[in-house]
Write a protein that holds these residues in place. Sequence first.
Motif, short mmCIF file in Angstrom:
data_model
loop_
_atom_site.label_atom_id
_atom_site.label_comp_id
_atom_site.label_asym_id
_atom_site.label_seq_id
_atom_site.Cartn_x
_atom_site.Cartn_y
_atom_site.Cartn_z
N LEU A 70 51.24 108.52 4.08
CA LEU A 70 49.84 109.28 3.45
C LEU A 70 50.54 109.97 2.02
O LEU A 70 51.81 110.31 1.95
N PRO A 71 49.66 110.04 0.87
CA PRO A 71 50.08 110.93 0.05
C PRO A 71 50.30 112.26 0.36
O PRO A 71 50.01 112.79 1.19
N ALA A 72 51.31 113.06 -0.23
CA ALA A 72 51.72 114.17 0.10
C ALA A 72 50.72 115.26 0.33
O ALA A 72 50.63 115.88 1.50
N ASP A 73 49.69 115.34 -0.53
CA ASP A 73 48.66 116.14 -0.06
C ASP A 73 47.79 115.84 1.06
O ASP A 73 47.49 116.88 1.69
N GLU A 74 47.45 114.86 1.32
CA GLU A 74 46.83 114.29 2.60
C GLU A 74 47.54 114.69 3.72
O GLU A 74 47.18 115.08 4.66
N ALA A 75 49.02 114.27 3.56
CA ALA A 75 49.88 114.52 4.76
C ALA A 75 49.99 115.98 5.05
O ALA A 75 49.66 116.34 6.29
N ARG A 76 49.96 116.91 4.17
CA ARG A 76 50.01 118.30 4.25
C ARG A 76 48.79 118.79 4.84
O ARG A 76 48.73 119.68 5.57
N ALA A 77 47.60 118.50 4.34
CA ALA A 77 46.22 118.81 5.00
C ALA A 77 46.11 118.20 6.34
O ALA A 77 45.73 119.17 7.07
N LEU A 78 46.44 117.22 6.62
CA LEU A 78 46.20 116.56 8.01
C LEU A 78 47.07 117.35 8.94
O LEU A 78 46.54 118.05 10.18
N VAL A 79 48.59 117.51 8.62
CA VAL A 79 49.24 118.54 9.74
C VAL A 79 48.36 120.11 9.59
O VAL A 79 48.40 120.51 10.80
N SER A 80 48.17 120.79 8.63
CA SER A 80 47.51 121.81 8.52
C SER A 80 46.27 121.78 9.51
O SER A 80 46.09 122.84 10.15
N GLU A 81 45.42 120.95 9.32
CA GLU A 81 44.26 120.74 10.13
C GLU A 81 44.71 120.77 11.66
O GLU A 81 43.90 121.48 12.61
N ILE A 82 45.63 119.86 12.07
CA ILE A 82 45.93 119.64 13.49
C ILE A 82 46.14 120.87 13.98
O ILE A 82 46.30 121.47 14.91
N LYS A 83 47.17 121.73 13.05
CA LYS A 83 47.89 122.92 13.60
C LYS A 83 46.43 124.07 13.78
O LYS A 83 46.67 124.78 14.81
N GLU A 84 45.74 124.01 13.02
CA GLU A 84 44.73 124.82 13.00
C GLU A 84 43.77 124.84 14.38
O GLU A 84 43.46 125.51 15.21
N VAL A 85 43.57 123.55 14.61
CA VAL A 85 42.82 123.01 15.97
C VAL A 85 43.65 123.38 17.03
O VAL A 85 43.11 123.85 17.92
N SER A 86 44.90 123.47 16.99
CA SER A 86 45.67 123.58 18.24
C SER A 86 45.61 125.12 18.62
O SER A 86 46.03 125.25 19.74
#
Length: 89
Positions: A70-86
């Motif tokens: 994914l584009p870097a911004d989308e990848a960072r956002a996805l990882v951040s969202e998963i961490k928040e949900v965890s």
Amino acid sequence: MSHAQNPEIMQRLRRASGHLASVITMVEEGRDCLLIAQQMQAVIKAIESTKRTLIHHHIDEHLGAAASALPADEARALVSEIKEVSKYL
């Protein structure tokens, strides 16, 4: 990097292990129940914190690699969202 090679995770686990050993000694010595319960709560919090660190490390290592397409911004956002949900684990 494996979880065993992550110094933060291993340090936290060793610290919690030592703290638990102290709680066991307190019980064996017949120390005050309130003090034991307080120390047990500290051990539980330490283990929960370590679990969160372990899960975040796993997310960074595996999801981060998978999201690299994914584009870097989308990848960072996805990882951040998963961490928040965890945090609700």
